[in-house]
Design an enzyme around this catalytic site. Sequence first.
Site, mmCIF file in Angstrom:
data_model
loop_
_atom_site.group_PDB
_atom_site.id
_atom_site.type_symbol
_atom_site.label_atom_id
_atom_site.label_comp_id
_atom_site.label_asym_id
_atom_site.label_seq_id
_atom_site.Cartn_x
_atom_site.Cartn_y
_atom_site.Cartn_z
ATOM 1 N N LYS A 10 0.717 -1.205 0.117
ATOM 2 C CA LYS A 10 -0.066 -0.062 0.021
ATOM 3 C C LYS A 10 0.752 1.416 0.061
ATOM 4 C CE LYS A 10 -3.740 -2.174 2.149
ATOM 5 N NZ LYS A 10 -4.795 -2.234 3.538
ATOM 6 N N TYR A 50 -12.376 -1.908 -4.308
ATOM 7 C CA TYR A 50 -12.881 -1.996 -3.091
ATOM 8 C C TYR A 50 -14.533 -1.948 -3.067
ATOM 9 C CZ TYR A 50 -8.386 -1.767 -1.019
ATOM 10 O OH TYR A 50 -6.935 -2.069 -0.620
ATOM 11 N N THR A 92 -5.247 -7.533 10.684
ATOM 12 C CA THR A 92 -5.213 -6.342 10.197
ATOM 13 C C THR A 92 -4.743 -5.103 11.001
ATOM 14 O OG1 THR A 92 -7.141 -7.111 8.969
ATOM 15 C CG2 THR A 92 -6.975 -4.881 9.098
ATOM 16 N N ASN A 113 -2.010 -0.123 7.032
ATOM 17 C CA ASN A 113 -1.246 -1.446 7.481
ATOM 18 C C ASN A 113 -0.487 -2.158 6.476
ATOM 19 O OD1 ASN A 113 -3.345 -2.333 5.730
ATOM 20 N ND2 ASN A 113 -4.960 -3.155 7.494
ATOM 21 N N HIS A 116 -1.917 -5.659 1.547
ATOM 22 C CA HIS A 116 -3.333 -6.254 1.113
ATOM 23 C C HIS A 116 -2.904 -7.676 0.744
ATOM 24 C CE1 HIS A 116 -7.343 -7.035 -0.683
ATOM 25 N NE2 HIS A 116 -6.750 -7.458 -1.467
ATOM 26 N N GLU A 127 -9.624 -10.348 -7.854
ATOM 27 C CA GLU A 127 -8.510 -9.094 -7.613
ATOM 28 C C GLU A 127 -7.409 -9.218 -8.548
ATOM 29 O OE1 GLU A 127 -9.341 -8.765 -2.856
ATOM 30 O OE2 GLU A 127 -7.459 -9.599 -3.797
#
Length: 138
Positions: A10, A50, A92, A113, A116, A127
């Site tokens: 991320k 998402y 998470t 975090n 993913h 995905e």
Amino acid sequence: MIERTLSIIKPDGVKNGLTGKIIRLFEENGFEIKAIKKVHLSRSEAEGFYYVHKERPFFNSLVSFMTEGPIVLIVLSAENAILKNRELMGATNPKDAKEGTIRKMYAESIERNVVHGSDSLESAKFEIPYFFNVFEIL
């Protein structure tokens, strides 16, 4: 069973220079990298990815976060890749993550975090082709 899973480093992970460290962890833990690229998502791309969280209160902040800078998209392959990757990522919430997991080592918070990973075969089947076409995956 050999599976494929999507991993995303991320914006916080990319910005903090963790890309190489995270890729090394994948390889040291038996994952084969089948595809990799760095992109900067548009708002509509992030919203589409998402969409399953559209009704959740965190949707807008998640989309904003995922579009604030570049991300690294990776297709990983291994025996039981989905579960194996989820274990390597850790919980998470980094406060709940086990020692040695990516999120325990590098995540700032439950929202920021670092990584993913697909949470099921069904998710991975959505995905991976969302970001990669068949010619990009070895």
